[in-house]
Motif scaffolding. Structure first.
Motif, mmCIF file in Angstrom:
data_model
loop_
_atom_site.group_PDB
_atom_site.id
_atom_site.type_symbol
_atom_site.label_atom_id
_atom_site.label_comp_id
_atom_site.label_asym_id
_atom_site.label_seq_id
_atom_site.Cartn_x
_atom_site.Cartn_y
_atom_site.Cartn_z
ATOM 1 N N THR A 155 0.811 -1.228 0.000
ATOM 2 C CA THR A 155 0.000 0.000 0.000
ATOM 3 C C THR A 155 0.840 1.273 0.000
ATOM 4 O O THR A 155 0.283 2.366 -0.053
ATOM 5 N N SER A 156 2.152 1.162 0.096
ATOM 6 C CA SER A 156 2.983 2.380 0.117
ATOM 7 C C SER A 156 2.933 3.045 -1.249
ATOM 8 O O SER A 156 2.525 2.429 -2.246
ATOM 9 N N PHE A 157 3.403 4.275 -1.308
ATOM 10 C CA PHE A 157 3.395 4.988 -2.588
ATOM 11 C C PHE A 157 4.142 4.177 -3.644
ATOM 12 O O PHE A 157 3.634 3.894 -4.728
ATOM 13 N N GLY A 179 0.395 -6.332 3.864
ATOM 14 C CA GLY A 179 0.414 -5.043 4.561
ATOM 15 C C GLY A 179 -0.308 -5.198 5.884
ATOM 16 O O GLY A 179 -0.697 -6.304 6.274
ATOM 17 N N ARG A 180 -0.513 -4.059 6.553
ATOM 18 C CA ARG A 180 -1.113 -4.155 7.890
ATOM 19 C C ARG A 180 -2.612 -3.922 7.888
ATOM 20 O O ARG A 180 -3.270 -4.138 8.910
ATOM 21 N N SER A 181 -3.165 -3.434 6.766
ATOM 22 C CA SER A 181 -4.595 -3.102 6.758
ATOM 23 C C SER A 181 -5.298 -3.783 5.587
ATOM 24 O O SER A 181 -4.997 -3.502 4.419
ATOM 25 N N ARG A 182 -6.223 -4.688 5.920
ATOM 26 C CA ARG A 182 -6.930 -5.412 4.848
ATOM 27 C C ARG A 182 -7.701 -4.463 3.946
ATOM 28 O O ARG A 182 -7.652 -4.561 2.722
ATOM 29 N N GLY A 183 -8.381 -3.486 4.569
ATOM 30 C CA GLY A 183 -9.185 -2.547 3.778
ATOM 31 C C GLY A 183 -8.324 -1.808 2.756
ATOM 32 O O GLY A 183 -8.692 -1.688 1.583
ATOM 33 N N LYS A 184 -7.171 -1.334 3.200
ATOM 34 C CA LYS A 184 -6.307 -0.574 2.294
ATOM 35 C C LYS A 184 -5.727 -1.484 1.204
ATOM 36 O O LYS A 184 -5.653 -1.109 0.030
ATOM 37 N N LEU A 185 -5.368 -2.712 1.591
ATOM 38 C CA LEU A 185 -4.849 -3.661 0.595
ATOM 39 C C LEU A 185 -5.904 -3.944 -0.475
ATOM 40 O O LEU A 185 -5.608 -3.992 -1.671
ATOM 41 N N ALA A 214 0.041 -8.461 7.940
ATOM 42 C CA ALA A 214 1.101 -8.493 8.963
ATOM 43 C C ALA A 214 1.442 -7.073 9.358
ATOM 44 O O ALA A 214 1.516 -6.184 8.506
ATOM 45 N N ASN A 215 1.654 -6.883 10.653
ATOM 46 C CA ASN A 215 2.176 -5.604 11.119
ATOM 47 C C ASN A 215 3.687 -5.751 11.269
ATOM 48 O O ASN A 215 4.179 -6.851 11.547
ATOM 49 N N ALA A 216 4.406 -4.642 11.097
ATOM 50 C CA ALA A 216 5.879 -4.701 11.087
ATOM 51 C C ALA A 216 6.462 -5.165 12.418
ATOM 52 O O ALA A 216 7.626 -5.572 12.464
ATOM 53 N N ASP A 217 5.682 -5.101 13.517
ATOM 54 C CA ASP A 217 6.237 -5.549 14.797
ATOM 55 C C ASP A 217 5.606 -6.853 15.285
ATOM 56 O O ASP A 217 5.770 -7.238 16.436
ATOM 57 N N THR A 260 8.710 -2.553 1.157
ATOM 58 C CA THR A 260 8.759 -1.096 0.979
ATOM 59 C C THR A 260 8.276 -0.416 2.261
ATOM 60 O O THR A 260 7.899 0.758 2.225
ATOM 61 N N VAL A 261 8.265 -1.143 3.364
ATOM 62 C CA VAL A 261 7.787 -0.555 4.615
ATOM 63 C C VAL A 261 8.923 0.246 5.266
ATOM 64 O O VAL A 261 9.855 -0.324 5.814
ATOM 65 N N GLY A 262 8.838 1.566 5.144
ATOM 66 C CA GLY A 262 9.881 2.417 5.686
ATOM 67 C C GLY A 262 9.282 3.599 6.426
ATOM 68 O O GLY A 262 8.064 3.789 6.379
ATOM 69 N N ASP A 288 14.927 -4.781 -0.720
ATOM 70 C CA ASP A 288 14.181 -3.577 -0.330
ATOM 71 C C ASP A 288 14.722 -2.343 -1.029
ATOM 72 O O ASP A 288 15.561 -2.434 -1.939
ATOM 73 N N LEU A 289 14.246 -1.180 -0.550
ATOM 74 C CA LEU A 289 14.580 0.112 -1.158
ATOM 75 C C LEU A 289 15.292 1.025 -0.184
ATOM 76 O O LEU A 289 15.356 2.218 -0.418
ATOM 77 N N THR A 290 15.793 0.471 0.899
ATOM 78 C CA THR A 290 16.347 1.385 1.887
ATOM 79 C C THR A 290 17.557 2.131 1.343
ATOM 80 O O THR A 290 18.310 1.610 0.519
ATOM 81 N N LYS A 294 3.802 14.245 2.463
ATOM 82 C CA LYS A 294 3.502 13.415 3.631
ATOM 83 C C LYS A 294 3.543 11.941 3.224
ATOM 84 O O LYS A 294 3.471 11.630 2.028
ATOM 85 N N PRO A 295 3.647 11.000 4.243
ATOM 86 C CA PRO A 295 3.618 9.580 3.897
ATOM 87 C C PRO A 295 2.428 9.270 2.983
ATOM 88 O O PRO A 295 1.320 9.759 3.215
ATOM 89 N N GLY A 296 2.674 8.487 1.945
ATOM 90 C CA GLY A 296 1.610 8.138 1.001
ATOM 91 C C GLY A 296 1.534 9.089 -0.191
ATOM 92 O O GLY A 296 0.873 8.800 -1.181
ATOM 93 N N PRO A 332 13.142 8.827 -11.511
ATOM 94 C CA PRO A 332 14.057 7.880 -10.871
ATOM 95 C C PRO A 332 13.498 7.204 -9.622
ATOM 96 O O PRO A 332 13.577 5.978 -9.486
ATOM 97 N N GLY A 333 12.903 7.987 -8.698
ATOM 98 C CA GLY A 333 12.579 7.457 -7.368
ATOM 99 C C GLY A 333 11.344 6.587 -7.306
ATOM 100 O O GLY A 333 11.179 5.835 -6.333
ATOM 101 N N TYR A 334 10.455 6.634 -8.317
ATOM 102 C CA TYR A 334 9.177 5.927 -8.181
ATOM 103 C C TYR A 334 8.855 5.092 -9.410
ATOM 104 O O TYR A 334 8.862 3.861 -9.354
#
Ligand SMILES: NC(=O)c1ccc[n+]([C@@H]2O[C@H](COP(=O)([O-])OP(=O)(O)OC[C@H]3O[C@@H](n4cnc5c(N)ncnc54)[C@H](OP(=O)(O)O)[C@@H]3O)[C@@H](O)[C@H]2O)c1
Length: 410
Positions: free
Chosen positions: A13-15, A41-47, A66-69, A87-89, A111-113, A315-317, A354-356
């Motif tokens: 769900t990230s950008f 991702g962490r949210s079914r609705g958003k996925l 899954a949540n990152a923690d 892409t969870v950053g 990943d993309l870090t 902002k995020p997203g 380049p970035g996206y």
């Protein structure tokens, strides 16, 4: 063990995750193609919303939660796939548990870090486990640092063909690029600045160009570094500092070190942005240098940092529009002189911002390369794009990600 998936995209769900999923869907369909893949991702609705936006037929793409923690959910996710693309950053905030679990369960990961301080921590904490389990971990599979790492590899292959040896001094110069930043990238950059402000030892670490090399290779030749406007005779242009240089230079030195120093033990490399040959180019180089220094200073001080986060940066997203991605591109050049003074110039180009737009395709092909092209018995551990994925990846980038690798002159 036979897994249900070749690739799971964690952070679908990230950008940039959404661009990546679109690429995988267009390349491989929803299921049953060359690559079996799922969105996580962490949210079914958003996925579900992101999956629906991919268009007709996308409804069959499996979704994982899954949540990152959440150690249990992350372990279950890893057990179902050969490769996790994350892409969870910012990764320093949300990425450590997943890397640990991949290293322990033998799950390949990319990943993309661009957070070098975090990569160092991940190598130190998890390399032994990854070697034991066979997990291949590859950070930096986006614009940081694929064009630099694979572009340099291409340049050195050409130098070997022409001069009989790679060159010990190479410059990368960004000739032209068009694109923007997303909220996630800005958040990651600001998190590095914040960590560095609180920790003098980290500031010293970040200044070491060989930081990502194995401990016995963390010293090397003194490195050139463009810190302000200067004229570059080889590029025939004024140049200014390049914001990604602090990441890319560390990655290419790691590639050199873990491959046994094919570019030489005294290898020297820097990156900068070309701004033009005339007096306008000089003024532009000065403006870019001052602008970058100003942005870094503003990110450190709490009041100006608040203003930047609130009103200036995405902002995020958020990130470049589809039209901006489509109209974006990059063109980077590599310069080096043979011992006889012959100048070799090569270039790498990309057909999206380049970035996206480009990064999403690069990351998707990195994941597919890891799942399908790398022999099963390749050793586990912390690799780099050039050292693990190499020629097979370059081929995928040319065929499916809009990149070119060419000799300009020499
Ligand atoms: N190297 C390169 O060239 C390059 C280029 C672009 C981006 N990046 C990096 O890629 C990362 C993503 O950037 P972006 O702008 O696409 O980010 P973004 O839009 O801000 O998305 C962040 C993602 O992380 C997820 N997330 C956050 N906390 C989570 C948690 N606790 N558990 C599970 N998921 C969580 C979010 O899920 P929700 O949607 O549910 O909130 C979202 O999917 C950043 O670190 C950025 O620096 C690198």
């Amino acid at each position: 063990m036979s897994q249900s998936f070749d690739i799971v995209v964690f952070g679908a769900t990230s950008f940039v995750g959404q661009i990546l999923c679109r690429h995988l869907f267009q390349r491989h369909g929803a299921s049953g193609g060359e690559v079996r893949w799922a969105m996580a991702g962490r949210s079914r609705g958003k996925l579900e919303r992101v999956r629906q936006a991919l268009g007709a037929g996308a409804g069959d793409i499996p979704l994982l939660l899954a949540n990152a923690d959440d150690e249990t959910a992350l372990t279950t996710m890893c057990q179902q796939t050969r490769v996790v693309i994350s892409t969870v950053g910012p990764y320093a905030l949300y990425g450590s548990e997943l890397v640990r679990i991949c290293a322990e369960t033998g799950t390949d990961y990319c990943d993309l870090t661009g957070e070098v301080q975090w990569i160092r921590r991940m190598i130190d904490a998890n390399e032994a486990a990854a070697k034991r389990s066979g997990a291949r971990i590859v950070h930096c599979c986006g614009f940081d640092s694929v064009p630099s790492d694979l572009g340099l590899r291409f340049f050195q292959q050409e130098a070997q063909n022409r001069f009989g040896a790679p060159l010990e001094r190479v410059k990368m110069r960004v000739k032209a690029a068009r694109g923007g930043f997303s909220g996630g990238t800005v958040a990651s950059l600001m998190n590095v600045v914040k960590e560095a402000k609180q920790d003098p030892a980290l500031r010293k670490q970040l200044a070491n160009p060989h930081l990502l090399c194995p401990p016995d290779a963390q010293r090397g030749a003194r490195q050139p570094n463009v810190t302000f406007a200067e004229y570059d005779e080889d590029a025939r242009s004024w140049v200014a500092p390049f914001v990604m240089a602090a990441i890319n230079t560390r990655v290419v030195h790691r590639s050199n070190a873990i491959a046994g120093f094919p570019y030489g033990r005294e290898f020297a490399y820097d990156e900068a942005m070309m701004t033009g040959i005339s007096s306008k180019g000089r003024v532009m180089a000065m403006s870019v240098s001052l602008g970058l220094a100003g942005f870094m200073a503003a990110s450190v001080l709490p009041p100006s940092r608040w203003v930047l986060e609130r009103f200036v940066v995405p902002k995020p997203g958020e990130g470049p529009t589809p039209k901006e991605q489509e109209q974006g591109f990059f063109d980077i050049r590599f310069y080096g002189q043979s011992p006889d003074g012959e100048l070799l110039i090569t270039k790498v180009t990309g057909d999206r911002d380049p970035g996206y737009g480009s990064t999403g395709k690069m990351l998707g092909e990195a994941g597919a390369c890891l799942a399908l092209d790398i022999p099963e018995n390749t050793a586990g551990g912390f690799w780099t794009p050039a050292t693990l994925l190499g020629d097979a990846f370059a081929e995928r980038l040319r065929e499916h990600a809009g990149l070119t690798f060419e000799v300009v002159s020499g």
